[in-house]
Design an enzyme around this catalytic site. Structure first.
Site, short mmCIF file in Angstrom:
data_model
loop_
_atom_site.label_atom_id
_atom_site.label_comp_id
_atom_site.label_asym_id
_atom_site.label_seq_id
_atom_site.Cartn_x
_atom_site.Cartn_y
_atom_site.Cartn_z
N ASP A 1 0.86 -1.19 0.00
CA ASP A 1 0.00 0.00 0.00
C ASP A 1 0.89 1.24 0.00
O ASP A 1 2.10 1.14 0.21
CB ASP A 1 -0.86 0.02 1.27
CG ASP A 1 0.01 -0.12 2.51
OD1 ASP A 1 0.20 -1.26 2.97
OD2 ASP A 1 0.54 0.89 2.99
N ASP B 1 1.84 4.64 2.02
CA ASP B 1 1.72 5.10 3.39
C ASP B 1 0.83 6.35 3.44
O ASP B 1 0.58 7.00 2.42
CB ASP B 1 3.13 5.42 3.94
CG ASP B 1 3.20 5.25 5.46
OD1 ASP B 1 2.55 4.33 5.99
OD2 ASP B 1 3.89 6.05 6.11
#
Ligand code: ZN
Length: 268
Positions: free
Chosen positions: A208, A210
């Site tokens: 992902d 941050d």
């Protein structure tokens, strides 16, 4: 100990098994038991010891992982080279979910973790200017590239204490410092490996962006686990390829990390 292994793999979130037909070994260490039983088996002609970093049932959060026991157990089994897959967040818009980063530096932003084997009877200062094994890195890079994996050669992994994720301000600060990815387990694992003169290579899978990165909305633990789970088969194949490609004889300097240093006790 009769069973021996030459290569160690420490599996990250979602990566709880590696070897079929493996022998399960309960290893005891001066630092207590490792995260789980160690499984020892073969990949091709190489003998491999596998430890799931968080335990098979993911019972250890990052700040509670028995890092010293894990590394000690691997060395006690004869391991000299360690591959360490883990899930990380990206600090850069251009490094998206699914990319594999083979970092060449880390920054420690944890607090209070025990980070050394040598805390009694004299100081032991190992060099950590280059914390990762150059051979392991290049083997991992070429294995990933031959698998057509989007791979980033180098970058700095910032290791946070967790278990919480970063604030947007922290995340933006990490990015502004030029760091690439953020995780919770890369430290003290890399340090402890060096303190035992083991080669150590991080295989950091981006799950992902941050929180402070454009396009990053922050993450939940479930999202990280789901993403990593979807990529575990791929990671397992990559680790197997890297294992068989690692040279039997070490030519890097990792094995000499303790040369000339008087150790307060004998290593396994
Ligand atoms: Zn090395």
């Amino acid at each position: 100990m009769v069973t021996r292994a030459e290569i160690g793999v420490i599996g990250g979130s979602g990566f709880y098994s590696l070897l079929d037909d493996a022998e399960e070994i309960e290893v005891s260490t001066p630092y207590g038991p490792p995260s789980d039983v160690v499984t020892v088996g073969r990949i091709g002609s190489r003998s491999v010891a596998f430890i799931p970093r968080h335990g098979r049932d993911h019972r250890f959060p990052p700040h509670r992982i028995p890092y010293r026991a894990n590394l000690w157990a691997l060395r006690a089994l004869g391991v000299t080279q360690v591959l360490a897959p883990s899930a990380v967040g990206s600090l850069r818009p251009e490094i998206g979910p699914g990319a594999l980063v083979i970092p060449d530096q880390f920054v420690d932003r944890t607090s209070g973790r025990v980070q050394t084997f040598y805390d009694l009877n004299g100081a032991v200062h190992v060099s950590l200017a280059d914390p990762y094994c150059p051979t392991g890195r290049s083997v991992a890079l070429s294995a990933a590239r031959s698998a057509n994996w989007e791979t980033i050669d180098g970058g700095t992994l910032v290791v946070i204490e967790g278990p919480r994720f970063s604030t947007r301000a922290e995340s933006r600060w990490f990015t502004a410092n030029g760091w690439s990815i953020v995780g919770m387990t890369g430290f003290p694992e890399a340090v402890l490996a060096r303190e035992l003169a083991l080669c150590y290579t991080s295989l950091s899978l981006v799950t992902d962006h941050d929180a402070g990165v454009e396009a990053g909305e922050g993450v939940t633990h479930e999202e990280v686990l789901a993403f990593f789970a979807a990529n575990v088969a791929r990671m397992r194949t990559l680790v197997s390829e890297a294992v068989t490609a690692l040279p039997r004889e070490r030519t890097c300097s990792c094995g000499s990390a303790l040369d000339g240093i008087k150790l307060p006790f004998e290593l396994p």
